[in-house]
Design a protein around this motif. Sequence first.
Motif: not given
Length: 307
Positions: A200-225
């Motif tokens: 929930x906290x990560x989702x709130x931090x993301x809000x409506x951001x795109x890739x240029x302004x937000x990526x998941x904190x867990x780097x291992x997931x970034x490619x799949x995301x």
Amino acid sequence: MPDPLHPGRPHARSLKAALAALATGAVLLAGACAPFVTEAPTPERVAEGAGSPGSPGAGQEPGAVASGTALAQLETLTVKGRAPKTGYDRDHFGPSWTDDVDVTYGHNGCDTRNDILRRDLVGIVLKPGTRDCVVAAGVLPDPYTGRAIRFLRGQRTSAAVQIDHVVSLSDAWQTGAQRWGAATRTAFAGDPLNLLAADGRSNAAKSDSDTATWLPPYKAFRCEYVARQVAVKARYGLWVKPAEKDAMARVLAGCPTQPAPTAADATRPTRTAARIDTQGIAAPTPSPTPRPALTTSRPAAGPPGRP
């Protein structure tokens, strides 16, 4: 033949012929020693793979993108600036978590939020009396943080696990969704390819951001995301902003063989989530549903003075 006016000298015409022969020989010799020179490649020739000698042809260029990858799919997206957010409202994308939608899980008798919880959580406990629809408890292998998160349905606890639109509704509105009809926007909001259960906290931090302004904190997931964002935008014909595309390309350059998600990926948890350790973490125990209090009915009292 000798010149009759100047004995011992060659004839003038013979001398001219000899000089011409020498000049021709010099040209041929110079051509044999000179380096090979080609026509300078024009943009059109480069596009056709016709560069200098020894350069790769079409389909053989260094760093060529393999088909079927997220990188290849990224190159199919239109690049444009962000449209104004004017007129955006969540209600333009239909009722929240409606089951009345023509996508996977639609019309199955269960709301979309619980469809995604059942897909992404492990060790789930279903609420009795809901026809195996409502998730009362479970454990989320959270792809955004790489942690296992215990989920318990309740007014104070449900927000620990939220459902994220991978491509946010606001971003979609500003990259093409303004032109859609109501049915397409509702389908987009409920498409499981574009939905992930997340911290929930990560989702709130993301809000409506795109890739240029937000990526998941867990780097291992970034490619799949990022691959999923690209797939969603490709599926619905949304464009990407210049900075957004650059950010996507940077992430995917580190995983050039990352496959582009397909419709089948909409019905299963992410590959990253499957690798998150949830052993030894039990789902919370839901409180039993209170039974309605039993009441004894009494016959209505008659008018005063009557037995």
